[in-house]
Design a protein around this motif. Structure first.
Motif, mmCIF file in Angstrom:
data_model
loop_
_atom_site.group_PDB
_atom_site.id
_atom_site.type_symbol
_atom_site.label_atom_id
_atom_site.label_comp_id
_atom_site.label_asym_id
_atom_site.label_seq_id
_atom_site.Cartn_x
_atom_site.Cartn_y
_atom_site.Cartn_z
ATOM 1 N N PHE A 103 41.561 29.245 74.797
ATOM 2 C CA PHE A 103 40.616 28.344 74.134
ATOM 3 C C PHE A 103 40.983 28.167 72.665
ATOM 4 N N ALA A 104 40.932 26.887 72.174
ATOM 5 C CA ALA A 104 41.296 26.523 70.800
ATOM 6 C C ALA A 104 42.777 26.741 70.523
ATOM 7 N N ASN A 105 43.599 26.702 71.555
ATOM 8 C CA ASN A 105 45.035 26.886 71.431
ATOM 9 C C ASN A 105 45.659 25.833 70.514
ATOM 10 N N VAL A 106 46.508 26.288 69.600
ATOM 11 C CA VAL A 106 47.239 25.367 68.728
ATOM 12 C C VAL A 106 48.354 24.728 69.539
ATOM 13 N N GLY A 107 48.379 23.414 69.587
ATOM 14 C CA GLY A 107 49.396 22.714 70.354
ATOM 15 C C GLY A 107 49.334 21.231 70.087
ATOM 16 N N ALA A 281 61.230 39.234 67.240
ATOM 17 C CA ALA A 281 61.367 37.989 68.002
ATOM 18 C C ALA A 281 60.021 37.273 68.010
ATOM 19 N N PHE A 282 60.046 35.936 68.017
ATOM 20 C CA PHE A 282 58.816 35.157 68.035
ATOM 21 C C PHE A 282 59.127 33.750 68.503
ATOM 22 N N HIS A 283 58.089 32.926 68.695
ATOM 23 C CA HIS A 283 58.343 31.516 68.971
ATOM 24 C C HIS A 283 57.706 30.653 67.893
ATOM 25 N N ARG A 284 58.324 29.521 67.672
ATOM 26 C CA ARG A 284 57.926 28.585 66.609
ATOM 27 C C ARG A 284 57.553 27.242 67.238
ATOM 28 N N LEU A 285 56.448 26.671 66.772
ATOM 29 C CA LEU A 285 56.004 25.357 67.225
ATOM 30 C C LEU A 285 56.385 24.324 66.182
ATOM 31 N N HIS A 286 57.242 23.374 66.577
ATOM 32 C CA HIS A 286 57.683 22.318 65.677
ATOM 33 C C HIS A 286 57.713 21.007 66.445
ATOM 34 N N ALA A 287 56.971 20.019 65.966
ATOM 35 C CA ALA A 287 56.960 18.675 66.560
ATOM 36 C C ALA A 287 56.703 18.722 68.060
ATOM 37 N N GLY A 288 55.783 19.593 68.471
ATOM 38 C CA GLY A 288 55.389 19.642 69.867
ATOM 39 C C GLY A 288 56.248 20.511 70.761
ATOM 40 N N ARG A 289 57.300 21.141 70.206
ATOM 41 C CA ARG A 289 58.194 21.965 71.031
ATOM 42 C C ARG A 289 58.189 23.403 70.521
ATOM 43 N N ARG A 290 58.108 24.352 71.443
ATOM 44 C CA ARG A 290 58.126 25.767 71.099
ATOM 45 C C ARG A 290 59.517 26.337 71.383
ATOM 46 N N THR A 291 60.099 27.002 70.400
ATOM 47 C CA THR A 291 61.444 27.539 70.536
ATOM 48 C C THR A 291 61.486 28.979 70.035
ATOM 49 N N GLY A 310 62.969 21.879 77.173
ATOM 50 C CA GLY A 310 61.521 21.944 77.047
ATOM 51 C C GLY A 310 61.016 23.045 76.156
ATOM 52 N N GLY A 311 61.897 23.998 75.767
ATOM 53 C CA GLY A 311 61.491 25.082 74.892
ATOM 54 C C GLY A 311 61.015 26.303 75.657
ATOM 55 N N ALA A 312 60.619 27.331 74.901
ATOM 56 C CA ALA A 312 60.178 28.594 75.491
ATOM 57 C C ALA A 312 59.234 29.279 74.516
#
Length: 478
Positions: A103-107, A281-291, A310-312
């Protein structure tokens, strides 16, 4: 099912059963509600509704005939046009509004319009920001909607003739969703306030305990989704929006000020220590894609890692630090949505594991990967093959979610939610019967986010609450 009830009270009447989703989309029930939006036709003879599988339907209240519309994936939040000819809807990130775990997920998400007569849908915004909650203005030529394209979540107005860019109408409103009165003179919105902080709890050595022994590690108005403790138990790493943007921080368990590790406009999430404590290690959200990315513990050495089509997201380390496992966001990878990513420069092609759902957690022994599945917690060999059910939701009578291995790899701890609330349970790696070791009995102090980690002495998790107020704006015609 969907029911109607008289506005002044009375017996509810079944309109239709919600169409069953496939075995794959049923797994989304943990992340989103079975229904993700309802909208009346202007003449009151039909209802549009969306489901957690991303499908959009129209049901005729007289004949009970249900028609599925041709829409892109993850449709939700339908809104019927004033003339009844079209439906506006959102594609993407339904858990922001209808989520349970997320809930309230950033995306990111986009707005679309689809004709009722069966014509093709058309996009009215791109997918580089969070765009949601479409509302038609009287006349059917324009939409109000909520977007964070300008930073904060504000209300925008957009013409549907494609001749202009969206116009920002508010600043700093922080709206989650909106609704417009039929005459277009009043707009109601809800403002969501989310606060999630890190708490610690001793790992019980014998019988189960109450979560009353929980201790606050961080405080203040912020949202922390993930926390991880280093193998030596000296440091925590976590993501937080305390400075406005989701970034990574580290904090000594002994106390002191948090040290910011990442900066910039991109959103950083799900940090985990390597076993040697030298990398994160982490993932980054940029322009709608998580990498996927890694950094050194002082915040230097930012390195992008292979993330597949599609990212990860949500990486977990192999114990030797030479590989990661993460959830794939490749839309084509429906039944093999984990990636194993080698960090050896001579082997840069991600390998897929044929498993379904999320939150991969590599055992400290390196022999198996635990993950959250529809039916509980499963384990799979890093080389692939059939997964095995280690924790059964049916046997536990609770839904298992997030895992944390004991340092010796012999016990899998996990957060679960049952009829009497959240709890921490323990399951031997060899299998057997799980046991409850802690219960969260205070309604105001419940697990929120998906942080859960242990060094064998303490559990670290995210505790918080969601609050929301409803406001009404009077709109002045120009």
């Amino acid at each position: 099912g969907i029911y109607l009830v008289p506005a002044l009270g009375g017996a509810p009447r079944l309109v239709t059963r919600v169409p069953e989703q496939s075995a794959v989309t049923q797994g989304l029930a943990y992340a989103a509600a079975p229904l993700t939006g309802l909208s009346w036709a202007p003449d009151g003879t039909r209802l549009a509704f969306a489901t957690d599988g991303g499908s959009l339907y129209v049901v005729d209240l007289g004949t009970k005939v249900v028609t599925e519309l041709d829409v892109p994936g993850e449709a939700h939040s339908p809104a019927w046009s004033p003339d009844g000819s079209e439906i506006a809807f959102v594609s993407g990130n339904s858990p922001f509004v209808f989520g349970m775990v997320y809930f309230a997920n950033v995306g990111t998400s986009s707005l679309w319009v689809v004709p009722i007569d069966g014509g093709p849908p058309r996009a009215v915004t791109d997918n580089t920001a969070s765009n949601g909650s479409p509302q038609w203005l009287p006349g059917g030529k324009m939409l109000y909607f909520v977007s964070d394209r300008g930073g904060s979540r504000d209300v925008y107005r957009m013409s549907l003739n494609g001749s202009s860019e969206p116009v920002r109408l508010t600043t700093g409103l922080a709206a989650q969703t909106i609704t417009l009165s039929p005459d277009g003179r009043h707009l109601a919105y809800n403002r969501l306030s989310s606060s999630t902080n890190i708490a610690s709890l001793p790992v019980p050595t014998s019988a189960s305990m109450s979560a009353g022994a929980i201790r606050d590690v961080t405080t203040g108005r912020q949202t922390i989704e993930q926390v991880d403790v280093s193998r030596d138990g000296r440091w925590l790493v976590f993501d937080s929006d305390r400075s406005g943007n989701p970034d990574l921080y580290k904090l000594a368990v002994s106390g002191g000020e948090a040290i910011q590790l990442t900066t910039g406009p991109d959103a950083d999430f799900s940090p985990l220590w390597s076993a040697d404590g030298l990398q994160i290690a982490f993932h980054r959200l940029h322009a709608g894609r998580r990498t996927l990315h890694t950094i050194r513990v002082d915040g230097t050495g930012l390195t992008a890692r292979p993330s597949g089509a599609g990212g990860a997201l949500d990486p977990s380390w192999r114990p030797d630090g030479m590989a990661l496992v993460a959830e794939s966001r490749d839309p084509a990878a429906v039944t093999d949505n984990f990636l194993v990513i080698s960090l050896d420069l001579l082997d840069t092609v991600p390998r897929r594991l044929k498993v379904i759902w999320d939150f991969a957690d590599w055992s400290p022994l390196g022999d198996v990967i635990a993950f959250h599945a529809v039916d509980g917690i499963r384990i799979v060999a890093p080389e692939g093959g059939e997964s095995q059910l280690l924790v059964s939701n049916a046997e536990d009578g609770a839904d298992a979610f997030y895992t944390a291995w004991s340092p010796d790899g012999r016990t899998l701890y996990y957060l679960a939610r049952g009829g009497d609330g959240w709890m921490i349970r323990a399951m031997p790696r060899a299998g057997g019967k799980s046991r409850v070791i802690a219960r969260f009995t205070d309604p105001s102090r419940q697990p929120l986010g998906y942080g859960f980690s242990t060094d064998g002495r303490m559990f670290y998790l995210t505790i918080g609450s969601h609050e929301s107020d409803v406001w009404v704006l009077e709109l002045t015609p120009r």
